[in-house]
Design an enzyme around this catalytic site. Structure first.
Site, PDB file in Angstrom:
ATOM      1  N   ARG A  59      43.021  33.189  33.954  1.00  0.00           N
ATOM      2  CA  ARG A  59      41.590  32.919  33.853  1.00  0.00           C
ATOM      3  C   ARG A  59      41.116  32.897  32.400  1.00  0.00           C
ATOM      4  O   ARG A  59      39.916  32.877  32.122  1.00  0.00           O
ATOM      5  CB  ARG A  59      40.785  33.978  34.629  1.00  0.00           C
ATOM      6  N   ALA A 106      44.704  28.540  47.076  1.00  0.00           N
ATOM      7  CA  ALA A 106      44.071  29.533  46.201  1.00  0.00           C
ATOM      8  C   ALA A 106      45.045  30.695  45.998  1.00  0.00           C
ATOM      9  O   ALA A 106      45.649  31.155  46.968  1.00  0.00           O
ATOM     10  CB  ALA A 106      42.783  30.035  46.837  1.00  0.00           C
ATOM     11  N   ASP A 107      45.214  31.159  44.760  1.00  0.00           N
ATOM     12  CA  ASP A 107      46.044  32.353  44.569  1.00  0.00           C
ATOM     13  C   ASP A 107      45.194  33.587  44.885  1.00  0.00           C
ATOM     14  O   ASP A 107      43.993  33.476  45.147  1.00  0.00           O
ATOM     15  CB  ASP A 107      46.666  32.395  43.162  1.00  0.00           C
ATOM     16  N   SER A 108      45.839  34.760  44.881  1.00  0.00           N
ATOM     17  CA  SER A 108      45.127  35.951  45.359  1.00  0.00           C
ATOM     18  C   SER A 108      43.910  36.263  44.476  1.00  0.00           C
ATOM     19  O   SER A 108      42.883  36.745  44.959  1.00  0.00           O
ATOM     20  CB  SER A 108      46.072  37.150  45.414  1.00  0.00           C
ATOM     21  N   ALA A 154      42.117  34.005  42.935  1.00  0.00           N
ATOM     22  CA  ALA A 154      41.072  33.023  43.264  1.00  0.00           C
ATOM     23  C   ALA A 154      40.314  33.461  44.520  1.00  0.00           C
ATOM     24  O   ALA A 154      39.098  33.271  44.624  1.00  0.00           O
ATOM     25  CB  ALA A 154      41.695  31.646  43.466  1.00  0.00           C
TER      26      ALA A 154
END
Ligand SMILES: NC(=O)c1ccc[n+]([C@@H]2O[C@H](COP(=O)([O-])OP(=O)(O)OC[C@H]3O[C@@H](n4cnc5c(N)ncnc54)[C@H](OP(=O)(O)O)[C@@H]3O)[C@@H](O)[C@H]2O)c1
Lengths: 247, 87
Positions: free
Chosen positions: A175, B43-45, B47
């Site tokens: 991110r 989606a990853d965890s 996300a």
């Protein structure tokens, strides 16, 4: 001004332990870099040093979940965003292992390690929104890697910070959030004065390649670098500010 | 169920789907009720965590750890928000 190197213009930062020697230098450095800054500590408002004038004092204990939540919420409520967390609050109480009672061990772990975890957890929901501006900077210590007789509990708590830092760097890297640790060596401050006498200090200075103890500003400069956009490709690292004591 | 309640439930579902689409950068069409976050929507965890934070913010609700673990599909998320808003 925002094109100036290492500018923090427009960024919002929270520095824990901003009332202490190193923390107040970090707050002052961030303010001069253009950031909006809040800081924590436990002492009454009147005993807050004047270097941090311009920052917002959020009095509270890092060991209390409620105080941590309130501090982070207050930053967001006041400034509308949250970009930079500096976990600097810490305590050092020295004791030989055989004199390290459970209470001392718990105090080191609660303040130096669990407090850092609590702030990281609480701030991350906001840092995720800050994306590439998001920064976590944890203040560890040279003794985390080098050890120091009489500081088993302190060294263990500061080494714990390094593991936490590396895990979060991996977890949040996708991110754009960077997570790093700064490991100061021996800094000229009341904390060091409490554990080293004049002779010890003279001996130590001979051992340090740069022949002097560190200044609080030396640490603050590194923290500012890590917080800045220029450090956007640095994560999961331990940045050592120790005059070469550990090479 | 009155007409009014049906309408407001549809509205909630639409807003949940909109939030999911925006958060995962998908078109609304891709966000089908039976779609799973991790397999279908990729989606990853983290996300999924971010998505929950977005839902919490948008609807002013709070998910428990248990509810987070049980949320696998878009429909689960819609039902979670509806349940929270009803209580
Ligand atoms: N000084 C050094 O040579 C050195 C070397 C390596 C690493 N470090 C690390 O650098 C950091 C700062 O050290 P320093 O030398 O500036 O020490 P300091 O002057 O004693 O400052 C410590 C700060 O932490 C705050 N604090 C302590 N316990 C707290 C708690 N439970 N809740 C909230 N705040 C708390 C203090 O707030 P109040 O005083 O207002 O309660 C103060 O602001 C520490 O993490 C230390 O371990 C220092």
């Amino acid at each position: 001004m925002s094109n100036a190197p290492f500018s923090l213009q427009g960024r919002v930062a929270l520095v824990t332990g901003g009332t202490g020697a190193i923390g107040s230098a970090i707050v002052a450095e961030f303010l001069s870099a253009g950031a909006q800054v809040a800081f924590t500590g436990r002492r009454p408002e009147l005993q807050v040093p004047s270097e941090v004038d311009g920052g917002v004092y959020l009095r509270g204990d890092s060991r209390e979940d409620g105080a941590v939540k309130a501090a982070v919420a207050e930053v967001v409520a006041r400034f509308g965003r949250f970009d930079i967390l500096v976990n600097n609050a810490g305590v050092a109480r020295d004791a030989l292992l055989l004199r390290t009672n459970d209470e001392l061990w718990a105090e080191m772990m609660e303040t130096n390690l669990r407090g850092v975890f609590l702030f990281c957890r609480e701030a991350t929901r906001h840092l995720l929104k800050a994306r590439e501006a998001g920064r976590i900077i944890n203040i560890s210590s040279i003794v985390a890697e080098r050890g120091n007789a009489g500081q088993a509990a302190y060294a263990a708590s500061k080494a714990g910070i390094l593991g936490l830092t590396r895990a979060l760097a991996r977890e949040l890297g996708s991110r754009g959030i960077t997570v790093n640790a700064v490991a100061p060596g021996f800094i000229d401050s009341p904390m060091t004065a409490r554990s080293i006498d004049a002779q010890g200090r003279a001996d130590l200075e001979l051992e340090i390649p740069l022949r002097r103890m560190g200044r609080c500003e030396d640490v603050a400069h590194m923290v500012r670098f890590l917080a800045s956009p220029e450090a956007g490709y640095v994560t999961g690292q331990v940045l050592r500010v120790n005059g070469g004591l550990q090479v | 169920m009155s007409k009014h309640e049906i309408a407001s439930e549809d509205k909630i579902a639409a807003r949940v789907i909109e939030t999911i689409a925006a958060q995962l950068e998908l078109s609304r069409k891709e966000v089908q009720p039976e779609a799973t976050f991790t397999e279908d929507l990729k989606a990853d965890s983290l996300a999924v965590m971010e998505l929950l934070l977005a839902l919490e913010d948008t609807f002013d609700v709070q998910a428990s750890d248990e509810e987070i673990d049980q949320m696998r599909t878009v429909q689960d998320a819609v039902q979670f928000v509806e349940r929270q808003l009803a209580s």
